[in-house]
Design a protein around this motif. Structure first.
Motif, PDB file in Angstrom:
ATOM      1  N   GLU A 185      77.459  26.968  61.274  1.00 20.34           N
ATOM      2  CA  GLU A 185      77.563  27.830  60.100  1.00 20.34           C
ATOM      3  C   GLU A 185      78.921  27.740  59.418  1.00 20.34           C
ATOM      4  OE1 GLU A 185      75.187  31.790  60.358  1.00 20.34           O
ATOM      5  OE2 GLU A 185      76.212  31.570  62.274  1.00 20.34           O
ATOM      6  N   THR A 199      78.018  28.761  65.994  1.00 14.35           N
ATOM      7  CA  THR A 199      78.262  30.182  66.230  1.00 14.35           C
ATOM      8  C   THR A 199      77.901  30.610  67.639  1.00 14.35           C
ATOM      9  OG1 THR A 199      77.852  30.637  63.894  1.00 14.35           O
ATOM     10  CG2 THR A 199      77.766  32.501  65.397  1.00 14.35           C
ATOM     11  N   LYS A 248      82.230  34.326  57.149  1.00 11.18           N
ATOM     12  CA  LYS A 248      83.340  34.698  56.274  1.00 11.18           C
ATOM     13  C   LYS A 248      84.367  33.574  56.278  1.00 11.18           C
ATOM     14  CE  LYS A 248      83.183  39.757  56.321  1.00 11.18           C
ATOM     15  NZ  LYS A 248      83.954  40.986  56.599  1.00 11.18           N
ATOM     16  N   LYS A 269      80.915  32.379  70.537  1.00 14.92           N
ATOM     17  CA  LYS A 269      80.823  33.831  70.398  1.00 14.92           C
ATOM     18  C   LYS A 269      82.124  34.507  70.803  1.00 14.92           C
ATOM     19  CE  LYS A 269      75.837  34.336  71.199  1.00 14.92           C
ATOM     20  NZ  LYS A 269      74.805  34.882  72.106  1.00 14.92           N
ATOM     21  N   TYR A 274      84.639  34.611  68.074  1.00 17.45           N
ATOM     22  CA  TYR A 274      84.255  35.492  66.969  1.00 17.45           C
ATOM     23  C   TYR A 274      84.425  36.962  67.331  1.00 17.45           C
ATOM     24  CZ  TYR A 274      82.563  31.661  64.098  1.00 17.45           C
ATOM     25  OH  TYR A 274      82.492  30.529  63.317  1.00 17.45           O
ATOM     26  N   THR A 332      79.858  37.864  65.833  1.00 21.19           N
ATOM     27  CA  THR A 332      79.267  36.724  65.120  1.00 21.19           C
ATOM     28  C   THR A 332      78.769  37.078  63.725  1.00 21.19           C
ATOM     29  OG1 THR A 332      77.143  37.183  66.204  1.00 21.19           O
ATOM     30  CG2 THR A 332      78.576  35.554  67.243  1.00 21.19           C
ATOM     31  N   THR A 333      78.659  38.347  63.421  1.00 15.85           N
ATOM     32  CA  THR A 333      78.249  38.736  62.062  1.00 15.85           C
ATOM     33  C   THR A 333      79.316  38.345  61.040  1.00 15.85           C
ATOM     34  OG1 THR A 333      79.164  40.950  62.416  1.00 15.85           O
ATOM     35  CG2 THR A 333      76.804  40.648  62.846  1.00 15.85           C
ATOM     36  N   GLU A 334      80.531  38.101  61.518  1.00 19.44           N
ATOM     37  CA  GLU A 334      81.627  37.708  60.636  1.00 19.44           C
ATOM     38  C   GLU A 334      81.775  36.187  60.546  1.00 19.44           C
ATOM     39  OE1 GLU A 334      83.661  40.485  59.239  1.00 19.44           O
ATOM     40  OE2 GLU A 334      81.708  41.214  59.896  1.00 19.44           O
TER      41      GLU A 334
END
Length: 329
Positions: free
Chosen positions: A231, A238, A256, A242, A245, A251-253
């Protein structure tokens, strides 16, 4: 006479029926053979195309073909196995350098995070001018405490900052180049270029190299995601990273730009140090660590890097002087 014609007609019909039946029987019998032939042809085509694309003739191995046909899976194999997979290609010894490499690998792939400094990285801590200064005001945790564990002596000098991007003039020229090449929104490309330069200073790696990798990996589209799970601008796996991150909130970021570039730059720096050269580091980054070649990936990145260097050097021909001394643009 009529009886003879009738019998002749009947015999003709019987012969035609027998012929058709024989053809049907032959076609039915040959069906498995045709399937085998078609399968062989399909496999042969894939092999020929794969070997041709590998650029190494018949020396291309099975991993080469798999990597070319399913490159994302190849990258996932290399990254998900950690860098332990790469160690088998290095001479095993007990030297201090080897010990340092092992320590780095533990930092990168350990499930337990090291204590994270509470301090944030901001523009005030940077001594670099940015095309978009507001980027430096974004509060993002630094990854330098991990990047600094990588011995500088192990990093290929080609991957170190050449200071070409310290000039706003050069930053603008690079932004112009990518804006035209990918038809990007001007504000966005200035943001990505500025963030890349900021991260490069933090990780101590060449921003021109990072920009070239981003160009080849994602065409500067932060929403790019491969079916294997790579990603963001740097196409980081990703699921594999983990732990890194978590440093930035999970990992939701991951997509960015300010987060993705940091994690990707850190991984790239480590791989360059581990592989022993910039080219080999790029080869590992794309997931072709144990392949004969990387399908031209390193060449693409190096060519893009050289274009950017040439662009910056061309822009530096109009030198500015101060007290008779040349100032590097």
């Amino acid at each position: 006479m009529n009886k003879w014609l009738t019998n002749n007609s009947s015999n003709s019909q019987d012969q035609q029926s027998a012929t058709l039946a024989a053809k049907d029987l032959l076609a039915h019998a040959m069906t498995p053979v045709y399937r085998v032939i078609n399968s062989v042809l399909v496999v042969a085509v894939f092999m020929v195309v794969g070997l041709w694309l590998s650029g190494n003739g018949t020396n291309a191995g099975a991993f080469d073909l798999a990597r070319i046909l399913v490159p994302d899976e190849a990258r996932h194999i290399v990254w998900s196995n950690g860098f332990g997979m790469l160690e088998q290609y290095k001479a095993a010894n007990d030297s201090p350098t080897q010990m340092a490499d092992s320590e780095i690998a533990a930092v990168i792939y350990s499930n337990k995070l090291n204590p994270i400094p509470a301090s944030f990285n901001s523009a005030k801590q940077q001594t670099v001018a940015l095309l978009m200064p507001s980027v430096g005001q974004i509060q993002v945790k630094s990854i330098s405490h991990l990047a600094d564990r990588i011995p500088a002596s192990k990093v290929d000098p080609q991957a170190l900052d050449s200071n070409l991007m310290s000039s706003i003039q050069n930053q603008r020229a690079v932004a112009d180049f990518f804006e035209k090449k990918y038809k990007l929104d001007r504000t966005k490309i200035e943001e990505y270029v500025s963030k890349t330069i900021l991260v490069a200073k933090e990780v101590k790696i060449d921003p021109v190299l990072l920009l070239a990798v981003i160009s080849v990996e994602s065409n500067f589209n932060p929403n790019t995601k491969s079916h294997a799970g790579a990603e963001g601008l740097m196409q980081v796996m990703t699921s594999v990273h983990k732990d890194k991150y978590e440093l930035f909130g999970g990992t939701t970021e991951a997509v960015k730009p300010e987060v993705n570039i940091r994690v990707g730059a850190y991984i790239l720096k480590y791989l360059i140090a581990t592989a022993g050269s910039l080219r080999n580091g790029l080869k590992y980054y794309v997931g072709a660590a144990n392949a004969e070649n990387d399908g031209g990936y390193a060449d693409k990145v190096m060519a893009e890097r050289n274009r950017l260097i040439s662009l910056c050097q061309t822009g530096s021909t109009n030198r500015v002087t101060l007290n008779g001394k040349d100032l590097r643009s």
